[in-house]
Structures are given as structure tokens and as C-alpha cells.
Design a protein around this motif. Structure first.
Motif, PDB file in Angstrom:
ATOM      1  N   ARG A 125     -57.636 -17.384 -14.215  1.00  0.00           N
ATOM      2  CA  ARG A 125     -57.901 -18.864 -13.680  1.00  0.00           C
ATOM      3  C   ARG A 125     -58.739 -19.078 -12.569  1.00  0.00           C
ATOM      4  N   GLN A 128     -61.975 -18.377 -13.315  1.00  0.00           N
ATOM      5  CA  GLN A 128     -62.780 -19.676 -14.050  1.00  0.00           C
ATOM      6  C   GLN A 128     -63.069 -20.711 -13.058  1.00  0.00           C
ATOM      7  N   GLU A 129     -62.040 -21.090 -12.108  1.00  0.00           N
ATOM      8  CA  GLU A 129     -62.404 -22.085 -11.192  1.00  0.00           C
ATOM      9  C   GLU A 129     -63.428 -21.879 -10.019  1.00  0.00           C
ATOM     10  N   THR A 132     -66.711 -22.216 -12.100  1.00  0.00           N
ATOM     11  CA  THR A 132     -67.237 -23.482 -12.118  1.00  0.00           C
ATOM     12  C   THR A 132     -67.490 -24.087 -10.881  1.00  0.00           C
ATOM     13  N   PRO A 137     -72.022 -20.942 -15.928  1.00  0.00           N
ATOM     14  CA  PRO A 137     -71.637 -21.119 -16.882  1.00  0.00           C
ATOM     15  C   PRO A 137     -70.806 -19.803 -17.694  1.00  0.00           C
ATOM     16  N   SER A 140     -65.588 -18.034 -22.834  1.00  0.00           N
ATOM     17  CA  SER A 140     -64.330 -17.656 -23.066  1.00  0.00           C
ATOM     18  C   SER A 140     -64.438 -16.664 -24.216  1.00  0.00           C
ATOM     19  N   ASP A 163     -56.778 -28.006 -20.438  1.00  0.00           N
ATOM     20  CA  ASP A 163     -57.836 -28.924 -19.954  1.00  0.00           C
ATOM     21  C   ASP A 163     -58.451 -28.011 -18.612  1.00  0.00           C
ATOM     22  N   LYS A 164     -57.625 -26.993 -18.341  1.00  0.00           N
ATOM     23  CA  LYS A 164     -58.336 -26.047 -17.197  1.00  0.00           C
ATOM     24  C   LYS A 164     -58.920 -25.011 -17.717  1.00  0.00           C
ATOM     25  N   TYR A 166     -62.014 -23.111 -19.478  1.00  0.00           N
ATOM     26  CA  TYR A 166     -63.636 -23.539 -19.411  1.00  0.00           C
ATOM     27  C   TYR A 166     -64.322 -22.651 -20.313  1.00  0.00           C
ATOM     28  N   SER A 167     -65.209 -23.123 -21.348  1.00  0.00           N
ATOM     29  CA  SER A 167     -65.857 -22.427 -22.253  1.00  0.00           C
ATOM     30  C   SER A 167     -67.052 -23.127 -22.770  1.00  0.00           C
ATOM     31  N   TRP A 168     -68.277 -22.665 -22.633  1.00  0.00           N
ATOM     32  CA  TRP A 168     -69.511 -23.257 -22.949  1.00  0.00           C
ATOM     33  C   TRP A 168     -69.421 -23.526 -24.783  1.00  0.00           C
TER      34      TRP A 168
END
Ligand SMILES: Nc1nc2c(ncn2[C@@H]2O[C@H](COP(=O)(O)OP(=O)(O)OP(=O)(O)O)[C@@H](O)[C@H]2O)c(=O)[nH]1
Ligand SMILES: [Mg+2]
Length: 202
Positions: A125, A128-129, A132, A137, A140, A163-164, A166-168
Motif C-alpha cells: 500500500r 502504491q501511495e 502515486t 504510473p 499491478s 478504491d485504494k 492503483y493500476s494502469w
């Protein structure tokens, strides 16, 4: 789909050993033992990166120049979250990974590998934060898919998506023992390069 041919161009144990870069770089990041080096070997169809059953194998940042329709550099990073490492490293990731991700101008995409059996841990997590926040980019990808029945994979991944995360692109499930899953990821990476680079050109 093209075959990717790769060549090891640099092994860096310190930031100052990072090579001069002129191509976009795609880095494989994730917890220790998640299968970064194994996946790299499958993507390029050659045993180029060292693999081990025990965590903490890769200690350097390894740069592989890849010949593909859009040439790029694939980067194998050390893993994070390995409990036997020092306290400083345990909370997050090694300084080397940090400086690569924070300062490397060529970094175009981080492929974030997550063990399909475990989902995202706190360190994942945080990664990813952090990415971001930096505007890097992320794609996942769930590894070791062979550990879960094919029919259960999509629902398992869906259970991790919130919602947390992230993946292109759509997070894929890959296994080193299933060539079609590797092929799908190759296609996704090529599409990313195609899109990102054509945006830069326009
Ligand atoms: N079942 C299964 N095992 C895998 C798969 N990919 C990797 N492994 C195994 O997972 C272990 C760790 O693989 P590595 O590729 O060294 O993992 P890594 O993420 O590079 O590890 P570090 O360099 O220590 O961070 C090895 O025993 C691999 O054989 C997979 O798709 N399925
Ligand atoms: Mg490794």
C-alpha cells in the motif's frame, strides 16, 4: 507479438553506479520472494536474473536492455519487506530502491508484483501511495497464479481491488509455469509503451 531479446547492461549496488539512460525504463517492484526475477526471466525468455527460494536474493538494481517494437529497459529491483533485514529496511524499502524510484528520470512504469495468495500488505500500500504521489504510473500484477485454481483467480483478485489499489490496466494474474499469462503481460507492457510514447511524441 514479438519475442523480446534482452541483454544485461548494468548491475548497480549504489546509486552512483546507475548507468546513463536514454530509453524508457520499466521496473519490477514488490515484496521479497514475490517472483520479480523469475518473471523477468520469463518475459525475456532467458535465465538472466538470479532466483532463489529464500527471500532477499536480489540485492542490486539490474538493468536489462530489451529489443521490442519499442525498445526499453527492464529493471529488476531488490525486494522489500524481508523481515531478516535491518530495522530500517523492514519498515519500507532499501535506500537503493528509494533512490532509483525517486530520482530516475527514465522510469516510465512500475510493474508492482503482488502474491495472489496474500494480496496487498502494508508495504505494498505504501509503495502504491508513494508512486502515486510521485506521479509514477503503476501496473499491478498478481504472481504465482498457479497456486490458485484458474476458476478462482478473477474472484480472488477482485477481492483485493478497492478504491485504494492503483493500476494502469486490468491487473493480470501470471505464473511462470503458464506461458499464456506471460504473453498477456508482455502485450500489456507493449501497449503501455505504445501509449506512453505516442503521447510524448504528440
Ligand atoms: N509456484 C510458483 N513459484 C514461483 C513463481 N514465480 C516465482 N516463484 C518462486 O518464488 C521464489 C522466489 O522467486 P524470485 O524470482 O527469486 O523472487 P524475487 O521477487 O526476485 O525475490 P527477491 O529478489 O528476494 O526480492 C522462487 O522459489 C521461485 O521459483 C510462480 O509463478 N509460481
Ligand atoms: Mg529477485
Amino acid at each position: 507479438m514479438s519475442v523480446w531479446k534482452a541483454k544485461l547492461t548494468c548491475t548497480a549496488y549504489e546509486t552512483k553506479q546507475f548507468p546513463a539512460g536514454n530509453l524508457p525504463e520499466i521496473a519490477l517492484a514488490g515484496r521479497s520472494n514475490v517472483g520479480k526475477s523469475s518473471l523477468l526471466n520469463k518475459l525475456v525468455g532467458q535465465k538472466m536474473a538470479h532466483v532463489s527460494a529464500s527471500p532477499g536474493m536480489t540485492r542490486s538494481v539490474n538493468f536489462f536492455a530489451v529489443q521490442a517494437p519499442r525498445p526499453f529497459v527492464l529493471v529488476d529491483l531488490p525486494g522489500y519487506g524481508y523481515a531478516a533485514r535491518s530495522r530500517d529496511e523492514r519498515g519500507g524499502w532499501a535506500k537503493l530502491i528509494e533512490s532509483y524510484i525517486e530520482r530516475r528520470e527514465e522510469l516510465a512504469l512500475v510493474v508492482h508484483l503482488i502474491d495472489i495468495r496474500h494480496g496487498l500488505k502494508d508495504t505494498d500500500r505504501k509503495l502504491q501511495e508513494w508512486l502515486t504521489d510521485l506521479g509514477v504510473p503503476v501496473l499491478s500484477v498478481f504472481t504465482k497464479a498457479d497456486k490458485i485454481a484458474k476458476t478462482k483467480r478473477r474472484s480472488t483478485i477482485n477481492g483485493y481491488l478497492d478504491d485504494k489499489i492503483y493500476s494502469w490496466g486490468l491487473p493480470l494474474a501470471v505464473s511462470v509455469d503458464e506461458p499464456e499469462t506471460i504473453e498477456a503481460l508482455r502485450g500489456q507492457i507493449e501497449s503501455y509503451l505504445e501509449q506512453a510514447l505516442s503521447e510524448n511524441e504528440s
